[in-house]
Write an enzyme that holds these catalytic residues in place. Structure first.
Site, PDB file in Angstrom:
ATOM      1  N   CYS A 188       0.814  -1.218   0.000  1.00  0.00           N
ATOM      2  CA  CYS A 188       0.000   0.000   0.000  1.00  0.00           C
ATOM      3  C   CYS A 188       0.848   1.269   0.000  1.00  0.00           C
ATOM      4  O   CYS A 188       1.983   1.272   0.468  1.00  0.00           O
ATOM      5  CB  CYS A 188      -0.888   0.022   1.235  1.00  0.00           C
ATOM      6  N   ARG A 223       5.419  -0.008  -6.035  1.00  0.00           N
ATOM      7  CA  ARG A 223       5.296  -0.855  -4.857  1.00  0.00           C
ATOM      8  C   ARG A 223       4.242  -1.956  -5.052  1.00  0.00           C
ATOM      9  O   ARG A 223       4.183  -2.896  -4.274  1.00  0.00           O
ATOM     10  CB  ARG A 223       4.893  -0.003  -3.645  1.00  0.00           C
ATOM     11  N   TRP A 228      -2.979  -2.756  -1.599  1.00  0.00           N
ATOM     12  CA  TRP A 228      -2.582  -4.134  -1.929  1.00  0.00           C
ATOM     13  C   TRP A 228      -3.390  -4.994  -0.967  1.00  0.00           C
ATOM     14  O   TRP A 228      -3.127  -5.014   0.233  1.00  0.00           O
ATOM     15  CB  TRP A 228      -1.081  -4.290  -1.707  1.00  0.00           C
ATOM     16  N   ASN A 252      -2.051   2.614   5.972  1.00  0.00           N
ATOM     17  CA  ASN A 252      -1.151   1.499   5.635  1.00  0.00           C
ATOM     18  C   ASN A 252      -0.881   0.724   6.908  1.00  0.00           C
ATOM     19  O   ASN A 252      -0.762   1.317   7.976  1.00  0.00           O
ATOM     20  CB  ASN A 252       0.209   2.017   5.136  1.00  0.00           C
ATOM     21  N   GLY A 253      -0.700  -0.597   6.790  1.00  0.00           N
ATOM     22  CA  GLY A 253      -0.375  -1.406   7.968  1.00  0.00           C
ATOM     23  C   GLY A 253      -1.531  -2.303   8.326  1.00  0.00           C
ATOM     24  O   GLY A 253      -2.372  -2.641   7.480  1.00  0.00           O
ATOM     25  N   GLU A 311      19.516 -22.485  -5.088  1.00  0.00           N
ATOM     26  CA  GLU A 311      19.144 -21.079  -5.172  1.00  0.00           C
ATOM     27  C   GLU A 311      20.369 -20.189  -4.909  1.00  0.00           C
ATOM     28  O   GLU A 311      20.560 -19.169  -5.581  1.00  0.00           O
ATOM     29  CB  GLU A 311      18.007 -20.787  -4.179  1.00  0.00           C
ATOM     30  N   LYS A 344      21.781 -17.520  -7.594  1.00  0.00           N
ATOM     31  CA  LYS A 344      21.946 -16.083  -7.271  1.00  0.00           C
ATOM     32  C   LYS A 344      23.345 -15.641  -7.643  1.00  0.00           C
ATOM     33  O   LYS A 344      23.550 -14.607  -8.267  1.00  0.00           O
ATOM     34  CB  LYS A 344      21.730 -15.797  -5.770  1.00  0.00           C
ATOM     35  N   GLU A 384      24.015 -15.597 -11.493  1.00  0.00           N
ATOM     36  CA  GLU A 384      23.251 -14.558 -12.200  1.00  0.00           C
ATOM     37  C   GLU A 384      23.916 -13.189 -12.121  1.00  0.00           C
ATOM     38  O   GLU A 384      23.946 -12.457 -13.098  1.00  0.00           O
ATOM     39  CB  GLU A 384      21.861 -14.407 -11.561  1.00  0.00           C
ATOM     40  N   HIS A 405      30.148 -38.744  -5.618  1.00  0.00           N
ATOM     41  CA  HIS A 405      29.820 -39.511  -6.827  1.00  0.00           C
ATOM     42  C   HIS A 405      30.333 -38.818  -8.086  1.00  0.00           C
ATOM     43  O   HIS A 405      29.830 -39.066  -9.179  1.00  0.00           O
ATOM     44  CB  HIS A 405      28.314 -39.746  -6.901  1.00  0.00           C
ATOM     45  N   LYS A 457      13.755  -9.697 -16.490  1.00  0.00           N
ATOM     46  CA  LYS A 457      12.968  -9.961 -15.283  1.00  0.00           C
ATOM     47  C   LYS A 457      11.832 -10.936 -15.570  1.00  0.00           C
ATOM     48  O   LYS A 457      11.546 -11.814 -14.776  1.00  0.00           O
ATOM     49  CB  LYS A 457      12.421  -8.633 -14.729  1.00  0.00           C
TER      50      LYS A 457
END
Ligand code: M6R
Length: 604
Positions: free
Chosen positions: A2, A27, A75, A99-100, A480, A484, A487, A503, A599
């Site tokens: 928000c 946002r 949001w 907000n919140g 992951e 990261k 990339e 192995h 993206k």
């Protein structure tokens, strides 16, 4: 997430509010609204979807004299993204944006409803304006009523309220959610939940502190702290660089997004944690009826979070689960049976390969579910059911907070299914819910940790490769970590199950091979440790990440002592993200826009 704007002055209030909201678009939001009070008359507009819809609705509305106005991008958390749930929320003669989260809203709402107040929305926010108007009846003036209201609220909030009872004033309060006020030579006052909407309008800004509340008029900014002591605003010069303002002082969006994980995970959990059960209001009863198997499909980082889910679903929900890379699945003529729930995972909801697998599953008559960060994306529109991850817009190409919220959703979903299938005792579900509540704290970046990783990163800028290794659910985390790093640093990195090194890959071990070892205390510690010792004996340079001291490591990053391996998972996740970030920064790379990557991958 928000966003809030507010304006008091003589200029075109409507345009200023809409422009301000545009600056907060990045946002993420699903509805928006404004309310303007001029000549003691309110006009309010709300629209679902993009701001263009709100612009369209307000096109004939003219603001050409002194006015006060507030605006909001929402949001959805409490209640769906509808016009009624969009802010500003109306009482009899006042509007509020917030907000919140108001944690005690249910109690306040019940009391108000018992007194005959009618609520129009499902939001927690609406209680603020009704509580204010209730207090108005017994208060000496509107500010007294506002102060009393603020003190009755529990939770986190940034609030702006305007009322006909004092038409040339904006009331504000801040507790836990950001809010600032800006000024200029023309005696205007601007409010926002971050700097960007104020750039170009204000010369100086005051950032409110938690507990601050008060009001502004054309001539005054009146602030009380939480002990009701009056305080003077503390103005600082406002940067005029919008991009750097959006980064909130961080060097890169990726860094900002790593730091944001604590708040976005809290958002992901919001309203979904009961005492002994997980609440996914968005899922219809019956989604899991007749389902004996789950098939997950995704790409890249989303694939890694899906792989984590296979461990959680089989361990906790006791349901057969498999995961596939979407680009492989779509061409391998897979067998799909109708007792399988087909789940796609995507930050963007637009990845071409994943979208195609969703279409295949639908054509084959399977029930489908999407775990996604973008409402109204192609996948959300297509799937039978969706769970939104609420990470907010992710700008860094290297995904961080999206991954964090995806794993959070999967952990919750595994408990949700466990409850449906009776595969975990109620007490165990309650214990894990307590653990889940602590994840926002686990992912908070400690300055000392970040400093240590910054220093350490200079030792990892060369070599012939990195192995990230882990066992069980720490294997997808290892994958992951390696993704990261490659990339954004362009260094060669692989993720491996720790037990698999002997192995074949161990043949590469020498001092120029860097092993990043994930050693959780609460899951297969001894087994994982022996695998690292095997690498250490062959002279690989070891960086161990663990709560337990490990003397065979060349470098050691100590995470906190946790109660459970999932908490260790989230703590280690932050470490591997920061490590990739700092190595990339030292190499002088463009962290947010790494070469050759996009993206959203909407081509196959
Ligand atoms: O939007 P999606 O989650 O479907 O995207 C999938 C991958 O393209 C994405 O996760 C990619 O691997 C990221 N760059 C990882 O940081």
């Amino acid at each position: 997430m928000c966003g809030i704007v507010g304006y008091l002055g003589n200029k075109n209030t409507k345009e200023i509010l809409l422009e301000g909201l545009k600056e907060l678009e990045y946002r993420g939001y699903d509805s928006a609204g404004i309310a303007v009070l001029q000549d003691n008359d309110f006009e309010s507009f709300k629209a679902v979807g993009k701001l263009i819809n709100l612009e369209e609705k307000t096109k004939d509305f003219i603001t050409d004299k002194f006015a006060v106005g507030i605006g909001h991008t929402r949001w959805a958390t409490h209640g769906k993204p509808t016009e009624l749930n969009a802010h500003p929320h109306l009482g009899n003669s006042s509007y509020v944006v917030h907000n919140g989260i108001i944690e005690n809203y249910a109690k306040l709402k019940k009391e108000l409803m018992d007194e005959g107040v009618v609520f129009l929305s499902q939001t927690d926010t609406e209680v603020i304006v009704h509580q204010f108007e209730k207090n108005l009846k017994s208060a000496a003036n509107p500010f007294e009523a506002f102060g009393k209201t603020v003190k009755e609220l529990e939770g986190a909030f940034a609030i702006l309220l305007v009322t006909k009872e004092e038409e040339k004033t904006i009331f504000f309060a801040k507790q836990g959610s950001p809010m600032l006020v800006g000024i200029n030579a023309e005696n205007e006052k601007y409010f926002a939940s971050s700097d960007t909407p104020l750039i170009g309008h204000c010369s100086d800004v005051n950032y409110f502190e938690d507990g601050d509340y008060g009001y502004v008029t054309a001539d005054e900014i009146f602030i009380l702290d939480k002990m009701d002591n009056q305080k003077q605003p503390h103005f600082s010069k406002l940067t005029q660089n919008k991009l750097s303002a959006q980064k909130d002082g961080y060097r890169f969006f990726m860094e900002k997004e790593i730091y944001e994980q604590t708040t976005v995970i809290a958002d992901t959990l919001m309203g979904r944690l009961g005492v002994e059960e997980i609440l996914f209001d968005e899922l219809e009863n019956g989604l899991f009826d007749g389902i004996n198997e789950i098939k997950l499909c995704a790409c890249g980082t989303s694939y890694h979070s899906a792989l984590s889910a296979t461990y959680l679903f089989e361990r906790y929900s006791k349901i057969k689960t498999s995961v596939e890379v979407a680009s492989e699945f779509r061409y391998r003529e897979p067998i799909m049976s109708k007792d399988t729930l087909f789940v796609v995972i995507s930050q963007s909801g637009e990845t071409a390969d994943t979208l195609e697998t969703l279409k295949m599953a639908k054509n084959a008559g399977l029930k489908t579910l999407v775990i996604c960060n973008v409402d109204n994306s192609s996948m959300v529109r297509l799937a039978d059911a969706s769970i939104l991850t609420r990470a907010g817009i992710e700008k860094g190409v290297a995904s961080t907070k999206a991954f964090a919220t995806q794993v959070t959703v999967f952990w919750m979903l595994s408990l949700y299914i466990a409850k449906l299938r009776g595969s975990l005792e109620a007490g165990e579900i309650a214990r894990q819910i307590t653990l889940l509540r602590e994840i926002p704290v686990c992912v908070k970046v400690a300055d000392s940790m970040h400093e240590k990783i910054k220093r350490l990163s200079k030792r990892y800028l060369h070599g012939h490769g990195f192995f990230f290794i882990g066992r069980d659910i720490f294997y997808p985390l290892a994958l992951e970590g390696a993704l990261k790093l490659k990339e954004i640093s362009y260094l060669h990195a692989e993720g491996y199950p720790s037990g698999e090194m002997k192995h074949g890959p161990i043949a590469l071990a020498d001092p120029e091979l860097f092993t990043i070892a994930l050693l959780p205390q609460h899951l297969l510690y001894e087994k994982a440790k022996s695998n690292v010792e095997e690498l250490s004996a062959r002279d690989s340079t070891i960086c161990a990440i663990s709560p337990l001291e490990f003397d065979k490591a060349d470098d050691f990053i100590q995470i906190s002592t946790c109660q459970d391996y999932m908490q260790e998972f989230f703590e280690m996740m932050v470490v591997i993200q920061l490590l990739a970030l700092e190595i990339s920064i030292r190499l002088g790379n463009d962290v947010d826009m790494p070469r050759n990557l996009a993206k959203s991958v909407t081509v196959e």
